[in-house]
Motif scaffolding. Sequence first.
Motif, PDB file in Angstrom:
ATOM      1  N   LEU A   3       9.367  -7.119  -5.111  1.00 26.86           N
ATOM      2  CA  LEU A   3      10.648  -6.399  -5.004  1.00 26.86           C
ATOM      3  C   LEU A   3      11.135  -6.413  -3.547  1.00 26.86           C
ATOM      4  O   LEU A   3      12.324  -6.498  -3.284  1.00 26.86           O
ATOM      5  CB  LEU A   3      10.498  -4.964  -5.509  1.00 26.86           C
ATOM      6  CG  LEU A   3      10.235  -4.824  -7.010  1.00 26.86           C
ATOM      7  CD1 LEU A   3       9.993  -3.363  -7.371  1.00 26.86           C
ATOM      8  CD2 LEU A   3      11.391  -5.382  -7.833  1.00 26.86           C
ATOM      9  N   LEU A  48      -1.863   0.325   2.782  1.00 27.36           N
ATOM     10  CA  LEU A  48      -1.693   0.683   4.186  1.00 27.36           C
ATOM     11  C   LEU A  48      -2.710   1.734   4.609  1.00 27.36           C
ATOM     12  O   LEU A  48      -3.244   1.695   5.708  1.00 27.36           O
ATOM     13  CB  LEU A  48      -0.275   1.211   4.426  1.00 27.36           C
ATOM     14  CG  LEU A  48       0.843   0.177   4.238  1.00 27.36           C
ATOM     15  CD1 LEU A  48       2.192   0.865   4.170  1.00 27.36           C
ATOM     16  CD2 LEU A  48       0.816  -0.846   5.365  1.00 27.36           C
ATOM     17  N   ARG A  96       4.424  -3.108   1.224  1.00 28.98           N
ATOM     18  CA  ARG A  96       3.012  -2.766   1.036  1.00 28.98           C
ATOM     19  C   ARG A  96       2.959  -1.387   0.407  1.00 28.98           C
ATOM     20  O   ARG A  96       3.749  -0.515   0.770  1.00 28.98           O
ATOM     21  CB  ARG A  96       2.278  -2.711   2.385  1.00 28.98           C
ATOM     22  CG  ARG A  96       2.283  -4.019   3.147  1.00 28.98           C
ATOM     23  CD  ARG A  96       1.226  -4.989   2.576  1.00 28.98           C
ATOM     24  NE  ARG A  96       1.186  -6.236   3.322  1.00 28.98           N
ATOM     25  CZ  ARG A  96       2.028  -7.262   3.136  1.00 28.98           C
ATOM     26  NH1 ARG A  96       2.981  -7.180   2.239  1.00 28.98           N
ATOM     27  NH2 ARG A  96       1.909  -8.354   3.857  1.00 28.98           N
ATOM     28  N   THR A  97       1.994  -1.202  -0.493  1.00 29.33           N
ATOM     29  CA  THR A  97       1.879   0.122  -1.106  1.00 29.33           C
ATOM     30  C   THR A  97       1.188   1.075  -0.138  1.00 29.33           C
ATOM     31  O   THR A  97       0.515   0.648   0.802  1.00 29.33           O
ATOM     32  CB  THR A  97       1.053   0.063  -2.407  1.00 29.33           C
ATOM     33  OG1 THR A  97      -0.264  -0.364  -2.080  1.00 29.33           O
ATOM     34  CG2 THR A  97       1.680  -0.881  -3.411  1.00 29.33           C
ATOM     35  N   PHE A  98       1.363   2.353  -0.405  1.00 32.35           N
ATOM     36  CA  PHE A  98       0.710   3.357   0.435  1.00 32.35           C
ATOM     37  C   PHE A  98      -0.793   3.131   0.435  1.00 32.35           C
ATOM     38  O   PHE A  98      -1.444   3.167   1.473  1.00 32.35           O
ATOM     39  CB  PHE A  98       1.025   4.772  -0.068  1.00 32.35           C
ATOM     40  CG  PHE A  98       0.299   5.842   0.690  1.00 32.35           C
ATOM     41  CD1 PHE A  98       0.848   6.387   1.836  1.00 32.35           C
ATOM     42  CD2 PHE A  98      -0.948   6.294   0.270  1.00 32.35           C
ATOM     43  CE1 PHE A  98       0.165   7.356   2.553  1.00 32.35           C
ATOM     44  CE2 PHE A  98      -1.633   7.269   0.979  1.00 32.35           C
ATOM     45  CZ  PHE A  98      -1.072   7.803   2.122  1.00 32.35           C
ATOM     46  N   TYR A 111      18.178  -4.224  -0.381  1.00 28.04           N
ATOM     47  CA  TYR A 111      18.626  -3.583  -1.630  1.00 28.04           C
ATOM     48  C   TYR A 111      18.655  -4.604  -2.748  1.00 28.04           C
ATOM     49  O   TYR A 111      19.019  -5.763  -2.525  1.00 28.04           O
ATOM     50  CB  TYR A 111      20.018  -2.974  -1.451  1.00 28.04           C
ATOM     51  CG  TYR A 111      20.001  -1.810  -0.503  1.00 28.04           C
ATOM     52  CD1 TYR A 111      19.562  -0.562  -0.924  1.00 28.04           C
ATOM     53  CD2 TYR A 111      20.379  -1.976   0.826  1.00 28.04           C
ATOM     54  CE1 TYR A 111      19.503   0.502  -0.056  1.00 28.04           C
ATOM     55  CE2 TYR A 111      20.327  -0.910   1.712  1.00 28.04           C
ATOM     56  CZ  TYR A 111      19.887   0.323   1.262  1.00 28.04           C
ATOM     57  OH  TYR A 111      19.819   1.378   2.130  1.00 28.04           O
ATOM     58  N   ALA A 168       4.087  -5.860  -7.346  1.00 31.23           N
ATOM     59  CA  ALA A 168       5.470  -5.384  -7.509  1.00 31.23           C
ATOM     60  C   ALA A 168       6.096  -5.058  -6.149  1.00 31.23           C
ATOM     61  O   ALA A 168       7.249  -5.404  -5.890  1.00 31.23           O
ATOM     62  CB  ALA A 168       5.499  -4.159  -8.413  1.00 31.23           C
ATOM     63  N   PRO A 212      17.105   0.596  -3.764  1.00 30.45           N
ATOM     64  CA  PRO A 212      16.490   0.361  -2.456  1.00 30.45           C
ATOM     65  C   PRO A 212      15.165  -0.381  -2.644  1.00 30.45           C
ATOM     66  O   PRO A 212      14.353   0.001  -3.482  1.00 30.45           O
ATOM     67  CB  PRO A 212      16.267   1.781  -1.912  1.00 30.45           C
ATOM     68  CG  PRO A 212      17.261   2.633  -2.641  1.00 30.45           C
ATOM     69  CD  PRO A 212      17.381   2.021  -4.009  1.00 30.45           C
ATOM     70  N   ALA A 213      14.963  -1.463  -1.912  1.00 29.04           N
ATOM     71  CA  ALA A 213      13.757  -2.266  -2.091  1.00 29.04           C
ATOM     72  C   ALA A 213      12.565  -1.580  -1.439  1.00 29.04           C
ATOM     73  O   ALA A 213      12.715  -0.909  -0.427  1.00 29.04           O
ATOM     74  CB  ALA A 213      13.963  -3.647  -1.493  1.00 29.04           C
ATOM     75  N   PRO A 214      11.367  -1.761  -2.031  1.00 20.74           N
ATOM     76  CA  PRO A 214      10.169  -1.189  -1.402  1.00 20.74           C
ATOM     77  C   PRO A 214       9.916  -1.871  -0.057  1.00 20.74           C
ATOM     78  O   PRO A 214      10.422  -2.962   0.203  1.00 20.74           O
ATOM     79  CB  PRO A 214       9.048  -1.540  -2.382  1.00 20.74           C
ATOM     80  CG  PRO A 214       9.697  -2.063  -3.600  1.00 20.74           C
ATOM     81  CD  PRO A 214      11.068  -2.497  -3.254  1.00 20.74           C
ATOM     82  N   SER A 215       9.090  -1.213   0.753  1.00 30.02           N
ATOM     83  CA  SER A 215       8.862  -1.768   2.097  1.00 30.02           C
ATOM     84  C   SER A 215       7.848  -2.912   2.102  1.00 30.02           C
ATOM     85  O   SER A 215       7.580  -3.493   3.141  1.00 30.02           O
ATOM     86  CB  SER A 215       8.443  -0.659   3.053  1.00 30.02           C
ATOM     87  OG  SER A 215       7.333   0.002   2.516  1.00 30.02           O
TER      88      SER A 215
END
Lengths: 468, 247
Positions: A425, A461, A456-458, A434, A421, A451-454
């Motif tokens: 996204l 990372l 990679r998930t936390f 966006y 996701a 607002p689109a996610p950056s």
Amino acid sequence: MEVTAMHFKRKATEKLNDENLQQALKKLQSRFVDSRATALAELPNFPEIRDAAAAIRERVIRNLDGYLLRFEQEAAARGAVVHWAEDIEDANRLVVEIARLHGVRKVVKSKSMVTEECGLNDYLASVGVEVLETDLGEYILQLAHEPPSHIVAPVVHKSKEEIADLFEEKHGRPRTTQIAEMCREAREVLRPGFLSADMGISGANFLIAETGSVLIVTNEGNGRLTTTLPRVHVAITGIEKVVPTLEDASTLLRLLPRSATGQSITNYVSVLTGVRGKDEADGPEHFHVILLDNGRSRLLGTELQPMLRCIRCGACMNHCPVYQNIGGHAYGWVYPGPMGSVLTPAFVGLENAIDLPNASTFCGECAVVCPVKIPLPDLMRHLRHLQVERDLRPWGERAALRLWSWAAQHPAVYAMFTRVAARLLHRLGGKKKYLRHLMGASGWTRGRDMPAPSGRTFRELYQTRRAS
Amino acid sequence: MRVGLFVTCLVDLMRPSIGFAALRLLEAAGCEVVVPAGQTCCGQPGYNSGDSAAARALALKLLKEFEGCDYVVAPSGSCTGMIRAHYPALFKDDPGILEAVQRLSVRTYELTDFLVNVVKIKNIPGRYTGTLTYHDSCAGLRELGVQAQPRALLAKMPGVTLTEMQNATTCCGFGGTFSVKFGDISTRMADRKCASITQTGAGTVVAGDLGCLLNIEGRLRRNGDAQTRVLHIAEVLAGDNGENAWK
């Protein structure tokens, strides 16, 4: 009153686009929110009074039958007749029976939300009894054939100009928008009504068990005229309105007007006890009190019991950011705002008010301002729980939630899902970062970008960081 | 002091920088931070939608994951509120589990609350120059009493000027699934919030909950405001202008 709570969502959107209503709703802030804050700041021991008020109401609710029987006994000893109505049909029938008994043809009314619950005006009209609302707000609504949109300020949704138009049409007098002149005009129309009515109908803010009295608070004085001028007075109220003593009532009175209109006390506080005595000049010859259940006793012993503490001040709706934006009519029954989101499903059936318990962000302000500490968000949440138990929510919503909960309980699946996701996204967000459309979330993207996610998930990372 | 960082599902998916900022702040305050790998969601969506069974399952999962921690800290008033104010209600009829849940609840803190009231952080690692306005998110404010804490932390930053907006404590209209179910009402509530923000002329709005930030930012951008920055309090406190916190 007809229940239209099922159309909440559609009506809410209509109300958001109703310019007149939006202008009218702006008055709420200064008239009710700011003035409540000022009035409560004058009470140095507000938290203690609030605790005491909540305790009084809770004590009553726990021993409701005992206090009601005491009220009946004391009221009867002073010449009043107490009637018990299980539902609105009972209440309406009782009013008509009383009217017939005393040969009543014309009724004046002071504002009562319980009679709105019963649809009493229409019922009386259908049996040939003429009814005149005397509370200015209710009178305006009677002319406009509309239900109230607020329990304290029933006509808050209308502008002065709309009311001027209505008066011009119905009174046949020259149009004026001067408030003082409009009030005088209404007074002139209403006065003959008081003098010619055979019966006055009022609500009750409190019933005093120790004296069998009915206590009402008003600002216009019409309540006094309604309850004392005609030969018959009928007070109709919910069974939960009883309080043990006059002293308890006075504790509650320190909070009721302050919470409702920001007044330290209303212009009139009337304690009506019994019928006119032998040597007395004022008061009705016949005094009837109708105690309506209509679903209230069903709440006893349930999670919703705290709702019976409600003293109908309206602070929860005044402070509710949802109500502030859509007004009362969208809620589709007598009681709007957070109180209505609990009372309507409780009284008319959860299946007839599916959206109401959900129409809250749970911001919690309603519970903060409630003078008798009703945990309104908890009660709405409980109703949402009952909806899920009874499969009353749309299947798509149920499926989405179930999927989310299931995935969240399986971390490996969840991690894979969020990984995909986040990337997807992020890509869809493109350079602008966006999302303007998002499948399944049009409720969001109709009015807002996402607002689109950056990308990679936390967790991804973090793992990389730890590995390096 | 062993502190378990609960990252929250929104932060994990939408804006990891907030998680790293929280991590950096806790480390700067001298905590030993652990991030349990299997953590997902606190169960709030299910709980507030009436699915208590799912919420209970997720509560038990979280309880187990953070068992060995002295404290649990989350960069979210709403998720912290769920654990602190609502987990005990979920197990009120289950005395066996209730005790463990209550022990978890009392040692769970919202990030700024923890930094101010538990570890009493002295040095704020981030630098920020400019004027900010702070939006008080509902759950943090009303369930946890988070109001003075973020302001106290911002006051420690020499370059920061805080300009209060009107109605800072009024809901922005997010409300979890409310923002999707009642998008039109939610948008209108966001409009009022955006107007209050713009009126301050601050240029940056800060809050403690990512849900509110997404809602506010989404409405600002849709209305054509590409300038106003929307930052989590952790990003401001931890990062150079909030941008490098996770690097």
